[in-house]
Design a protein around this motif. Structure first.
Motif, PDB file in Angstrom:
ATOM      1  N   GLY A 125      12.372  17.742 -28.192  1.00 48.92           N
ATOM      2  CA  GLY A 125      11.465  16.646 -27.902  1.00 48.92           C
ATOM      3  C   GLY A 125      10.260  17.041 -27.091  1.00 48.92           C
ATOM      4  N   HIS A 126      10.285  18.237 -26.479  1.00 46.60           N
ATOM      5  CA  HIS A 126       9.130  18.729 -25.745  1.00 46.60           C
ATOM      6  C   HIS A 126       8.097  19.284 -26.721  1.00 46.60           C
ATOM      7  CE1 HIS A 126      11.670  19.332 -21.854  1.00 46.60           C
ATOM      8  NE2 HIS A 126      11.191  18.119 -21.974  1.00 46.60           N
ATOM      9  N   ARG A 127       6.905  19.487 -26.268  1.00 52.41           N
ATOM     10  CA  ARG A 127       5.880  20.083 -27.090  1.00 52.41           C
ATOM     11  C   ARG A 127       6.196  21.556 -27.340  1.00 52.41           C
ATOM     12  NH1 ARG A 127       3.442  16.494 -29.763  1.00 52.41           N
ATOM     13  NH2 ARG A 127       1.581  17.823 -30.013  1.00 52.41           N
ATOM     14  N   SER A 128       5.718  22.056 -28.469  1.00 54.40           N
ATOM     15  CA  SER A 128       5.867  23.461 -28.810  1.00 54.40           C
ATOM     16  C   SER A 128       4.473  24.044 -29.011  1.00 54.40           C
ATOM     17  CB  SER A 128       6.689  23.613 -30.086  1.00 54.40           C
ATOM     18  OG  SER A 128       6.829  24.970 -30.434  1.00 54.40           O
ATOM     19  N   TYR A 129       4.207  25.185 -28.380  1.00 52.34           N
ATOM     20  CA  TYR A 129       2.882  25.772 -28.389  1.00 52.34           C
ATOM     21  C   TYR A 129       2.959  27.176 -28.978  1.00 52.34           C
ATOM     22  CZ  TYR A 129       2.371  22.057 -24.944  1.00 52.34           C
ATOM     23  OH  TYR A 129       2.394  20.842 -24.301  1.00 52.34           O
ATOM     24  N   VAL A 130       1.909  27.577 -29.695  1.00 55.62           N
ATOM     25  CA  VAL A 130       1.850  28.898 -30.311  1.00 55.62           C
ATOM     26  C   VAL A 130       0.591  29.598 -29.842  1.00 55.62           C
ATOM     27  CG1 VAL A 130       1.812  30.205 -32.455  1.00 55.62           C
ATOM     28  CG2 VAL A 130       3.061  28.030 -32.357  1.00 55.62           C
ATOM     29  N   ASN A 131       0.771  30.801 -29.289  1.00 56.49           N
ATOM     30  CA  ASN A 131      -0.360  31.588 -28.819  1.00 56.49           C
ATOM     31  C   ASN A 131      -0.139  33.051 -29.149  1.00 56.49           C
ATOM     32  OD1 ASN A 131      -0.032  29.215 -26.625  1.00 56.49           O
ATOM     33  ND2 ASN A 131      -2.199  29.704 -26.907  1.00 56.49           N
ATOM     34  N   GLU A 132      -1.224  33.803 -29.204  1.00 56.06           N
ATOM     35  CA  GLU A 132      -1.126  35.226 -29.485  1.00 56.06           C
ATOM     36  C   GLU A 132      -0.530  35.982 -28.309  1.00 56.06           C
ATOM     37  OE1 GLU A 132      -4.100  38.324 -31.835  1.00 56.06           O
ATOM     38  OE2 GLU A 132      -4.913  36.599 -30.746  1.00 56.06           O
ATOM     39  N   VAL A 133      -0.963  35.606 -27.092  1.00 57.29           N
ATOM     40  CA  VAL A 133      -0.471  36.244 -25.872  1.00 57.29           C
ATOM     41  C   VAL A 133      -0.170  35.158 -24.847  1.00 57.29           C
ATOM     42  CG1 VAL A 133      -0.908  37.945 -24.051  1.00 57.29           C
ATOM     43  CG2 VAL A 133      -2.006  38.227 -26.291  1.00 57.29           C
ATOM     44  N   VAL A 134       0.991  35.263 -24.201  1.00 62.49           N
ATOM     45  CA  VAL A 134       1.315  34.403 -23.070  1.00 62.49           C
ATOM     46  C   VAL A 134       1.414  35.283 -21.831  1.00 62.49           C
ATOM     47  CG1 VAL A 134       3.061  32.946 -21.983  1.00 62.49           C
ATOM     48  CG2 VAL A 134       2.484  32.597 -24.381  1.00 62.49           C
ATOM     49  N   VAL A 135       0.661  34.910 -20.813  1.00 61.13           N
ATOM     50  CA  VAL A 135       0.690  35.600 -19.531  1.00 61.13           C
ATOM     51  C   VAL A 135       1.428  34.705 -18.544  1.00 61.13           C
ATOM     52  CG1 VAL A 135      -0.702  36.568 -17.655  1.00 61.13           C
ATOM     53  CG2 VAL A 135      -1.526  36.705 -20.028  1.00 61.13           C
ATOM     54  N   VAL A 136       2.371  35.261 -17.813  1.00 58.12           N
ATOM     55  CA  VAL A 136       3.129  34.486 -16.832  1.00 58.12           C
ATOM     56  C   VAL A 136       2.620  34.842 -15.439  1.00 58.12           C
ATOM     57  CG1 VAL A 136       5.395  33.875 -15.945  1.00 58.12           C
ATOM     58  CG2 VAL A 136       5.133  34.466 -18.361  1.00 58.12           C
ATOM     59  N   GLY A 137       2.028  33.869 -14.776  1.00 53.88           N
ATOM     60  CA  GLY A 137       1.516  34.067 -13.430  1.00 53.88           C
ATOM     61  C   GLY A 137       0.004  34.009 -13.375  1.00 53.88           C
ATOM     62  N   ALA A 138      -0.531  33.243 -12.415  1.00 56.98           N
ATOM     63  CA  ALA A 138      -1.984  33.076 -12.278  1.00 56.98           C
ATOM     64  C   ALA A 138      -2.466  33.591 -10.928  1.00 56.98           C
ATOM     65  CB  ALA A 138      -2.387  31.617 -12.470  1.00 56.98           C
ATOM     66  N   GLY A 139      -1.878  34.706 -10.488  1.00 53.34           N
ATOM     67  CA  GLY A 139      -2.417  35.401  -9.324  1.00 53.34           C
ATOM     68  C   GLY A 139      -3.548  36.313  -9.766  1.00 53.34           C
ATOM     69  N   PHE A 140      -3.845  37.337  -8.983  1.00 52.52           N
ATOM     70  CA  PHE A 140      -4.957  38.218  -9.329  1.00 52.52           C
ATOM     71  C   PHE A 140      -4.707  38.963 -10.639  1.00 52.52           C
ATOM     72  CE2 PHE A 140      -6.043  37.747  -4.769  1.00 52.52           C
ATOM     73  CZ  PHE A 140      -7.357  37.349  -4.937  1.00 52.52           C
ATOM     74  N   ALA A 141      -3.448  39.292 -10.926  1.00 53.26           N
ATOM     75  CA  ALA A 141      -3.132  39.989 -12.176  1.00 53.26           C
ATOM     76  C   ALA A 141      -3.299  39.051 -13.369  1.00 53.26           C
ATOM     77  CB  ALA A 141      -1.708  40.538 -12.123  1.00 53.26           C
ATOM     78  N   GLY A 142      -2.732  37.861 -13.283  1.00 52.22           N
ATOM     79  CA  GLY A 142      -2.797  36.923 -14.394  1.00 52.22           C
ATOM     80  C   GLY A 142      -4.208  36.462 -14.691  1.00 52.22           C
ATOM     81  N   MET A 143      -4.998  36.231 -13.637  1.00 51.52           N
ATOM     82  CA  MET A 143      -6.376  35.784 -13.858  1.00 51.52           C
ATOM     83  C   MET A 143      -7.197  36.866 -14.550  1.00 51.52           C
ATOM     84  SD  MET A 143      -7.594  33.416 -10.667  1.00 51.52           S
ATOM     85  CE  MET A 143      -7.517  34.708  -9.418  1.00 51.52           C
ATOM     86  N   TYR A 144      -7.075  38.113 -14.088  1.00 57.75           N
ATOM     87  CA  TYR A 144      -7.858  39.177 -14.718  1.00 57.75           C
ATOM     88  C   TYR A 144      -7.363  39.451 -16.129  1.00 57.75           C
ATOM     89  CZ  TYR A 144     -10.124  43.687 -15.518  1.00 57.75           C
ATOM     90  OH  TYR A 144     -10.863  44.713 -16.054  1.00 57.75           O
ATOM     91  N   MET A 145      -6.045  39.362 -16.348  1.00 57.22           N
ATOM     92  CA  MET A 145      -5.505  39.556 -17.689  1.00 57.22           C
ATOM     93  C   MET A 145      -6.080  38.528 -18.652  1.00 57.22           C
ATOM     94  SD  MET A 145      -3.029  41.708 -19.009  1.00 57.22           S
ATOM     95  CE  MET A 145      -4.194  42.149 -20.314  1.00 57.22           C
ATOM     96  N   LEU A 146      -6.141  37.283 -18.225  1.00 57.40           N
ATOM     97  CA  LEU A 146      -6.711  36.220 -19.056  1.00 57.40           C
ATOM     98  C   LEU A 146      -8.183  36.518 -19.352  1.00 57.40           C
ATOM     99  CD1 LEU A 146      -6.809  33.456 -20.428  1.00 57.40           C
ATOM    100  CD2 LEU A 146      -7.086  32.426 -18.153  1.00 57.40           C
ATOM    101  N   HIS A 147      -8.940  36.834 -18.333  1.00 59.62           N
ATOM    102  CA  HIS A 147     -10.370  37.116 -18.510  1.00 59.62           C
ATOM    103  C   HIS A 147     -10.578  38.292 -19.466  1.00 59.62           C
ATOM    104  CE1 HIS A 147     -14.604  37.593 -17.524  1.00 59.62           C
ATOM    105  NE2 HIS A 147     -14.376  38.867 -17.221  1.00 59.62           N
TER     106      HIS A 147
END
Length: 541
Positions: free
Chosen positions: A11-33
């Motif tokens: 019943g929850h939403r299901s999402y599809v992405n090419e890459v999932v990054v876990v964590g939005a600290g300095f590593a996660g933010m730069y990885m996303l960018h």
């Protein structure tokens, strides 16, 4: 794999992405960018309601970085380097968090970060060749997972008998209330004397009416000599950032010190010259002190000589000889996370501060009114747990990661964490760890290590896309050799001689293994060589 969403079976939403990054600290933010710039459809999952990682959670009094501000910052964008103004030699937690938020805003990162989303399970589907991440807000399916979960993100709170009976307030330095804490007029107990406590205790002592510190193991600490950052110094850094960053990356910890590091041997130094040099480095403060001689972490005789110098400094700072003796360590200096302080030892001269040694008589229990040691109750209105973290592996293991053939990461790491280059794990395809076990991580300037990891992972993903490769996985034999290499390097030093969180010894039942790799420059060379050789040590399919 294209981006999209739909309804999952629960019943929850299901999402599809090419890459999932876990964590939005300095590593996660730069990885996303970085990945966004390469055209990868990427989403970041973050359990907090804001960015910053370690600096989001650790808001305790006195929290600040122990790497100097001009170096504890991103280097990937020269304009960001020039635009941001730091105010202190060592930036405080609020300033670092402002910087993290500035970065998130500057590069419009928040639109691809799913805040207040806790990852509960991570499962590899071998048939579909993708990962399923179950969260409290739905399921994510992705080809690649990048664990940017941080090395110090899972707080450790020992389960003392009677802890639930305490009638006052309890806090952990790693989960400090965001609204702050008013300790005025209160009797406060602090349990622990590690790095967080060394920073917090002097500030708490000034805020509360009475402070009792419960110490199991005394720690060495060097004065930070923090001060407002001279605008001229900041200007010199900005004018020469490229050259200075490059020089820093050639140093073992990936940062520069204010006095040049020496290769001289402490055990061979003339007594007068030895004292004069250490005094000079002591006055400069910070990690500069540990660069006075080149064998501090290598030779027991030299280490003992430097330790004696610091012990004498503790005796000079603390007026009561009995208290000074309790605060004096006798283990190897620098084998635990080195502490930097502002008036830590001097705090014990204050009339409202009391030290309780629990090394021989441990805390028996926590009572409704306080803490009981050796039959004596120490009353407290509030207890602060400065008891550290389940470092480097705790967060990863709590996400219930299951790889190829149904093997759980917890099983694979039953005898201690095993990785190849601190980047990949055998049996866990398309999963990367940033600053994971087996990488230099916590023995370096973390942002320098983060940038190196993120750049390597991004280039790897680009390589896989260019050549149509579906999976990449660390080979078991390469992983085994790497673990042996990390251990062999550690055994050449004095680091394993202490019970420290580097070895996981602060967590009951955790396998005692030295987790980080000593030495940033040789590590980078090995990573670059593996990539240049078609990702040697990895199986590509």
């Amino acid at each position: 794999m294209s981006s999209g969403d739909g309804a999952s079976s629960n019943g929850h939403r299901s999402y599809v992405n090419e890459v999932v990054v876990v964590g939005a600290g300095f590593a996660g933010m730069y990885m996303l960018h970085k990945l966004r710039g390469l055209g990868f459809d990427t989403v970041v999952l973050e359990r907090a309601d804001g960015v910053g990682g370690t600096w989001y959670w650790n808001r305790y009094p006195g929290a600040r970085c122990d790497v100097e501000s001009m170096q504890y910052s991103y280097s990937f964008d020269p304009e960001l380097e020039q635009d941001w103004e730091w105010t202190e030699r060592y930036s405080s937690q609020p300033e670092i968090l402002r910087y993290a938020n500035h970065v998130a805003d500057r590069y419009d990162l928040r639109r691809d970060i799913r805040f207040e989303t806790t990852v509960e399970r991570v499962d590899w589907d071998d048939k579909a060749r993708h990962w399923r991440l179950q969260t409290d807000r739905g399921e994510y399916r992705t080809r690649f997972v990048v664990m940017a979960t941080g090395c110090l993100s899972t707080a450790n709170t020992p389960r003392f008998d009677g802890i639930d009976s305490f009638e006052g307030d309890t806090y952990h330095t790693g989960r400090w209330p965001h609204e702050g804490v008013d300790l005025a007029g209160k009797s406060v107990a602090v349990i622990g004397t590690g790095s967080s406590a060394v920073q917090a205790i002097p500030v708490i002592a000034q805020e509360c009416e009475e402070l009792t510190v419960f110490q199991r193991t005394p720690n060495y600490s060097i004065p930070a000599r923090n001060e407002p950052l001279d605008p001229e110094e900041q200007g010199q850094w900005k004018a020469n950032y490229s050259d200075l960053r490059a020089k820093a990356l050639k140093e073992m910890p990936a940062f520069l010190t204010r006095l040049p590091r020496s290769d001289d041997l402490a055990k061979d130094a003339d007594p007068d010259e030895f004292v004069e040099r250490l005094e000079r480095h002591w006055e400069v403060g910070g990690f500069t002190f540990y660069g006075a001689y080149g064998d501090t972490a290598l030779d027991p005789e030299s280490n003992q000589r430097i330790a004696e110098f610091v012990r004498a400094k503790i005796a000079d700072a603390v007026h009561d000889p009995e208290v000074a003796a309790k605060l004096t360590p006798h283990n190897t200096i620098a084998c635990k996370r080195p502490c930097l302080d502002t008036s830590y030892f001097e705090t014990y001269n204050l009339p409202q501060v009391r030290l309780v040694d629990v090394s021989e008589s441990p805390i028996e229990r926590i009572s409704p009114a306080g803490i009981v040691v050796d039959g004596q109750e120490y009353a407290a209105d509030a207890i602060v747990f400065a008891t550290g973290f389940d470092a480097m592996t705790g967060t990863l293991l709590r996400m219930n990661v299951t790889g190829r053939g149904g093997i759980r990461l917890a099983e694979h790491w039953d005898a201690g964490p095993r990785t190849y280059l601190g980047l990949g794990v055998a049996g866990f395809p398309n999963l990367f760890t940033v600053s994971g076990p087996g990488s230099p991580s916590v023995l370096t300037n973390m942002i320098a290590s983060i940038e190196q990891h993120v750049n390597w992972i991004a280039e790897c993903l680009g390589h896989l896309r260019e050549y149509g490769i579906k999976t990449i996985e660390a080979q078991p034999e390469a992983e085994a050799k790497w673990v042996d290499h990390v251990n062999a390097v550690a055994d050449m030093t004095l680091y394993p001689t202490c019970n420290s969180w580097y070895l996981g010894s602060n967590i009951p039942g955790k396998k005692r293994v030295f987790m980080p790799l000593v030495g940033f420059p040789p590590y980078v060379e090995i990573c670059d060589a593996a990539a240049a050789d078609g990702y040697q040590g990895f199986a590509l399919a």
